[in-house]
Scaffold this active site. Sequence first.
Site, PDB file in Angstrom:
ATOM      1  N   LYS A  56       0.527 -12.643  14.466  1.00  0.00           N
ATOM      2  CA  LYS A  56      -0.267 -11.360  13.829  1.00  0.00           C
ATOM      3  C   LYS A  56      -0.853 -10.479  14.531  1.00  0.00           C
ATOM      4  CE  LYS A  56      -4.246 -10.983  10.753  1.00  0.00           C
ATOM      5  NZ  LYS A  56      -3.977 -10.286   9.618  1.00  0.00           N
ATOM      6  N   GLY A 476      -9.248  -4.078  -7.254  1.00  0.00           N
ATOM      7  CA  GLY A 476     -10.296  -4.864  -7.138  1.00  0.00           C
ATOM      8  C   GLY A 476     -10.949  -4.590  -5.743  1.00  0.00           C
ATOM      9  N   SER A 477     -10.089  -4.886  -4.712  1.00  0.00           N
ATOM     10  CA  SER A 477     -10.594  -4.874  -3.433  1.00  0.00           C
ATOM     11  C   SER A 477     -10.558  -3.389  -2.722  1.00  0.00           C
ATOM     12  CB  SER A 477     -10.055  -5.792  -2.570  1.00  0.00           C
ATOM     13  OG  SER A 477      -8.632  -5.599  -2.441  1.00  0.00           O
ATOM     14  N   CYS A 560      -1.426 -13.162   6.530  1.00  0.00           N
ATOM     15  CA  CYS A 560      -1.521 -14.481   6.261  1.00  0.00           C
ATOM     16  C   CYS A 560      -2.531 -14.789   5.208  1.00  0.00           C
ATOM     17  CB  CYS A 560      -1.958 -15.146   7.797  1.00  0.00           C
ATOM     18  SG  CYS A 560      -0.894 -14.894   9.053  1.00  0.00           S
ATOM     19  N   TRP A 605      -1.638 -20.598  -5.418  1.00  0.00           N
ATOM     20  CA  TRP A 605      -2.021 -19.984  -4.099  1.00  0.00           C
ATOM     21  C   TRP A 605      -3.011 -21.067  -3.302  1.00  0.00           C
ATOM     22  CZ3 TRP A 605      -2.847 -14.239  -4.690  1.00  0.00           C
ATOM     23  CH2 TRP A 605      -1.649 -13.532  -4.930  1.00  0.00           C
ATOM     24  N   GLU A 709       2.673  -4.536 -10.310  1.00  0.00           N
ATOM     25  CA  GLU A 709       3.299  -4.062  -9.153  1.00  0.00           C
ATOM     26  C   GLU A 709       4.623  -3.168  -9.891  1.00  0.00           C
ATOM     27  OE1 GLU A 709       6.521  -3.122  -6.860  1.00  0.00           O
ATOM     28  OE2 GLU A 709       6.697  -5.067  -8.240  1.00  0.00           O
ATOM     29  N   HIS A 739       0.925  -1.526   0.107  1.00  0.00           N
ATOM     30  CA  HIS A 739       1.323  -2.581   1.405  1.00  0.00           C
ATOM     31  C   HIS A 739       1.934  -1.436   2.531  1.00  0.00           C
ATOM     32  CE1 HIS A 739       1.161  -5.469  -1.838  1.00  0.00           C
ATOM     33  NE2 HIS A 739       0.948  -6.367  -0.854  1.00  0.00           N
TER      34      HIS A 739
END
Length: 803
Positions: A56, A476-477, A560, A605, A709, A739
């Site tokens: 990553k 949201g974020s 991740c 999740w 989406e 993304h």
Amino acid sequence: MSQLCVPHSLSPFSSRLHKLPFRFNTPRFSLPSFSIRAMTSHIVGYPRMGAKRELKFALESFWEGKSSTVDLKQVAADLRASIWKQMAEVGIKFIPSNTFSYYDHVLDTTAMLGAVPPRYGWNGGEIGFDVYFSMARGNASVPAMEMTKWFDTNYHYIVPELGPDVKFSYASHKAVEEYKEAKALGIDTVPVLLGPLSYILLSKPAKGVDKSFSLLSLTEKIVPVYKEVVAELKAAGATWIQIDEPILVMDLEALQLQTFTNAYSELASSFSGLNVLIETYFADVPVQTYKALTSLKSVAGFGFDLVRGTRTLNLLKSGFPPDKYLFAGVVDGRNIWADDLAASLCILEVLESIVGKEKVVVSTSCSLLHTAVDLVNETKLDKEIKSWLAFAAQKVVEVNALAKALVGKKDQAFFASNATSHASRRSSPRVRNAFVRKAVAALKDSDHRRATSVTARLVAQQKKLNLPILPTTTIGSFPQTGELRKVRREYKSKKISEFDYVNAMKEEISKVVKLQEELGIDVLVHGEPERNDMVEYFGEQLSGFAFTVNGWVQSYGSRCVKPPIIYGDVSRPRAMTVFWSSTAQSMTRRPMKGMLTGPVTILNWSFVRNDQERHETCYQIALAIKDEVEDLERAGISVIQIDEAALREGLPLRKSEQPFYLEWAVQSFQITNCGVKDTTQIHTHMCYSNFNDIINSIISMGADVITIENSRSDEKLLSVFQEGVKYEAGIGPGVYDIHSPRIPSTEEIADRINKMLAVLDSKVLWVNPDCGLKTRKYSEVEPALRNMVAAAKLIRTKLASGN
């Protein structure tokens, strides 16, 4: 083997054993012409990121221009070498290669086949990082390829775009290069390829391709490339190859199954002198597919999932070819619980009685890509809970221990320790909560739907909220900066006080609120600066959850996640989000969304307990979220978003099992908000998946507004409304892909909105990004949101003028 095999640790964790037919009259078969040593073990695949997410960080450094191609390749080579050596040292016979990927194994197959969409400007030759990462992430001039969920997992793959004009060619030699790389280390591996049928059926028609075109017709065009790859692997010294065909567990049509048979008949000549394993996973294969699969003469072995494949034992009992090997996936590749070794050994002995001794190869149920990497790095995990777990590195050891035991070399101490851990888990008082169980039992006699229709609720909500037509919001974020993460780490490690931490979070929330007001967004969010992850954050405040430090699992690319572990009954001891949402609402007169993660998403999740049915656990989580929703409403929050990003992800692969899942999943969402007032607006959000086939279940959830989406899947969602589905609630199909670092123009977003208005009423349409903005930078977020708001205002003006 005795007629009755009962492990001493028989328990709810060993439910696979309950349905075992213990007596068989299946005849013994003769040994095949080639030989495998008596003790054989196999791993389907292994995580790529590294135990400390080494890949990553190397990828992100490379993408940011801080490191070179050489640097990235060195990190990758070191990771591959350590994984191969680890498995070799444990004693695994069949070690996979080519399961490593810089981004995604389906994208790797696209590269191998040279199936690059024209917009990326590839002109032939070996595909390099520039084209490869442009397909994955997009670039300044072209968008990325679509991304969607890999079967029913939280892993995302890059969807191939195919059509009649695609010119397939052998354009990436990665599989051969990695085989040679392992061989140079003295390790003979099994190269792994994604099979031709799975590749085709996981693809989509390229833009502009006529709907009548059959992607299946392309199978015969990609088979020659597979032949080239197989020939080159054979020339390099490979004696076994593994071809993954997970699509075989789906309900295939007759033509699809015939295409599979034809493809492998065509490949048969290239398999000469080579042992080929066809691997399936995530479910059992249907009866007709099983017959077609096991009738392939040119294949040496077949791999089956005996964890999720609940009917696999009966299929094997019905007949298995006498000259083939069974790769038995008894160790769960999708969860982190220690295997019940006694139960698995019993199953393996039963399998030997079906297919013959020395025909059974002990394996994982699927690739270990879907589990955390190594339990040894969890130095802070509760010791009792840790004793119940096995990550990828430990599962490799379990597989080999079972293989040894199957040939009479049982490690008694290892098996005894395993039995002790299972006994500890069964008897631990922290696993069960009588109050929670009573509350779930009471659900069966109650109706948990909101009493008023959604149309009536929307009228009441509009009177209170007074929103413009085409209201704008985000999911949201907001970006999680390095400084923000540093503050959270320092607070967690007690380097700063709670007072300083709260003030830092308030500052960030104030910044996010002011930015949204300045941009002109209508319904605001607080940005979630206090949250590490949309599931982990809630799990940390609920009972029945445990957490890791390095339990990372790849979601897509370099992204991740660290799934919580649900080990016991779930409840909410105290309010989780009310303080932060109330603080944010006090900073603005505009509506502030309370942000929650829904029960189905928390379930899907997380690593979920396997000692009770999944729906029972989901109902427990739903009741905990219900408490939070009602506390938010009492605190004056009028808009509450309950994200169910993973609703589609948990849908069973077999159609016969889907109605029950959708029934309890929808009801779980309904439970969370059934008690709120009509004036409280309930939103939900869903991520990358194909929702068209479950749209009626989505409607029945009863959310007032759903954001979903849309942009990265070429507005595929809109087609369901073109086909006449009536949707009366608010809906926000995403207008741009978060993304990708690419910033869409106002005109591009306005064009997307116009496409939506062609099938959706302007009174129900919302304007929003595809997903949360957590992974993006402010330098990308601010201009993208500014363009989004400008596009909404532009369309509002046109609608008002009647144009």
